[in-house]
Design an enzyme around this catalytic site. Structure first.
Site, mmCIF file in Angstrom:
data_model
loop_
_atom_site.group_PDB
_atom_site.id
_atom_site.type_symbol
_atom_site.label_atom_id
_atom_site.label_comp_id
_atom_site.label_asym_id
_atom_site.label_seq_id
_atom_site.Cartn_x
_atom_site.Cartn_y
_atom_site.Cartn_z
ATOM 1 C CG ASP A 248 -39.145 111.499 -36.483
ATOM 2 O OD1 ASP A 248 -39.742 112.429 -36.951
ATOM 3 O OD2 ASP A 248 -39.833 111.200 -35.329
ATOM 4 C CG ASP A 306 -41.497 119.709 -41.979
ATOM 5 O OD1 ASP A 306 -41.736 121.146 -41.416
ATOM 6 O OD2 ASP A 306 -42.363 118.974 -42.432
ATOM 7 C CB CYS A 346 -45.438 124.122 -38.463
ATOM 8 S SG CYS A 346 -44.937 123.215 -37.040
#
Length: 404
Positions: A248, A306, A346
């Protein structure tokens, strides 16, 4: 209550249930938008004067009105908000054994402009429209009354508020709110940042997809890319992963992800054999990190990708699609032969079929075979409004990958 009249033919979408009115659909000669104050209630009519619904209006926004009721003279107020919150809570109580879920999901719960996540006795809300913002006190009161919450945090720091002419802010609206909290999900325990986390702190929408992916984790090396606080990786650790690598851009997120993986890995070790007691956290750009792992010759039995929404607006579609394609290709390079790959989006503006094509093209380019074994959606605490594709935003594919 003032009247908002639409141009001829512009009512069709609303008649089948859609809740948004765009500024170019309004007959501004008969009902000028400039006559409305931001958040003001209005009766929405078609060009023949037939009633369509009650809405709140914001003349400064492209979405200039949002319907809150099909009944006449039924504006957004304390009574309506209380009723909708109670209705939303009843669904979540039927779905979950613990009070950890998305309590209110905007249009999906007929509460446009309001998102609320529940963390036991603490609620984190995000209000994104002028109409809902004007009802902040009523929203907080209804939430506390329904749940008995001891703290309500307003995370009103999203960029979309500026499109509504609203200031950004983060503040405690009721009681006291801790910086972090503990939640239970899929048999796992997570530490979640509330005051400094992303959006409302956690992404409950991936609950079911995380659980399915974890079925393939036992004994495998797992890679969680765009990990935030390690939801996929920690769920895999609880299921018996041999190792977990987390990637991340945020150092605080990676550090918390490592702790979540360790905690859930140890829990597995108590109940079974082995268990992850350490995790490899990589802070940095995900694309660069995946490329470096490829150079090192790393392979993982389970890879979860993701990313954030690469396509936030329609005009970003081409650039965003390129980013999804590149991310999927890099991730596939890291999947072991016979391993499992989870790819997600998303982005509201990337539909399910487009994501499938991204996976298909990435596998073909890498000369791999992909076998789709699951198609994922957002969880049931993010209910979809059947007339609004905009509320059906999360999509994922889980595929076995063969290097042949």
């Amino acid at each position: 209550m003032k009247t908002l009249i639409l141009k001829r033919g512009e009512e069709r979408r609303l008649r089948v249930g859609h809740l948004w009115v765009f500024s170019n659909e309004v007959d501004v000669q008969r009902t000028p938008l400039k006559d409305f104050a931001p958040g003001e209630a209005a009766l929405v009519m078609d060009d023949g004067g037939r009633y369509l619904g009650t809405a709140y209006v914001n003349p400064a926004s492209l979405i200039c009105a949002r319907l809150v009721s099909r009944r006449e003279n039924d504006p957004l107020n304390a009574d309506l908000i209380r009723n909708r919150v109670d209705r939303a809570l009843a669904l979540r109580q039927a779905l979950f054994d613990t009070p950890h879920y998305r309590l209110c999901f905007g249009e999906g719960d007929m509460l446009p402009g309001l998102v609320v996540d529940r963390y036991g006795d603490t609620l984190v809300a995000q209000i994104t429209t002028a109409g809902m913002d004007a009802q902040t006190d009523a929203v907080v009161a209804a939430l506390v009354e329904a749940t008995g919450a001891t703290g309500v945090l307003l995370r009103n720091d999203t960029a979309s508020r500026e499109l509504e002419g609203l200031a950004r802010e983060v503040r405690v609206a009721y009681g006291s709110v801790p910086d972090t909290t503990e939640i239970s999900e899929n048999g796992c325990a997570f530490t979640v940042p509330l005051t400094a986390g992303q959006k409302t702190g956690w992404f409950y929408d991936q609950r079911d997809n995380r659980a399915f992916a974890a079925r393939f984790a036992k004994g495998r090396d797992v890679l969680d890319v765009f990990c935030y606080v390690g939801s996929f990786g920690a769920t895999a650790a609880r299921a018996g992963a041999a190792s977990v690598t987390l990637v991340d851009a945020s150092l605080p997120a990676v550090e918390l992800a490592v702790e979540n993986v360790k905690a859930n890995g140890r829990a597995y070790g108590i109940n079974g054999v082995g268990g992850v007691d350490d995790a490899d956290g990589i802070e940095g750009d995900a694309f660069e990190a995946m490329a470096e792992l490829r150079r090192e010759g790393r392979r993982f039995g389970l890879v979860c990708l993701d990313p954030p929404a690469f396509i936030k607006r329609k005009k970003d579609a081409k650039q965003g699609l390129t980013a999804y394609q590149r991310a999927n290709e890099l991730a596939l390079d890291l999947v072991a032969d016979g391993g499992v790959f989870v790819t997600c989006s998303c982005s509201q503006h990337l539909d399910r079929e487009e994501l499938r094509r991204v996976l298909t093209h990435a596998a073909a380019k890498r000369k791999m075979q992909a076998q789709i074994i699951a198609q994922g959606h957002q969880g049931a605490d993010h209910p979809v409004h059947p007339a609004m594709a905009e509320t059906d935003y999360l999509k994922s594919f889980t595929a076995r990958i063969f290097r042949a």
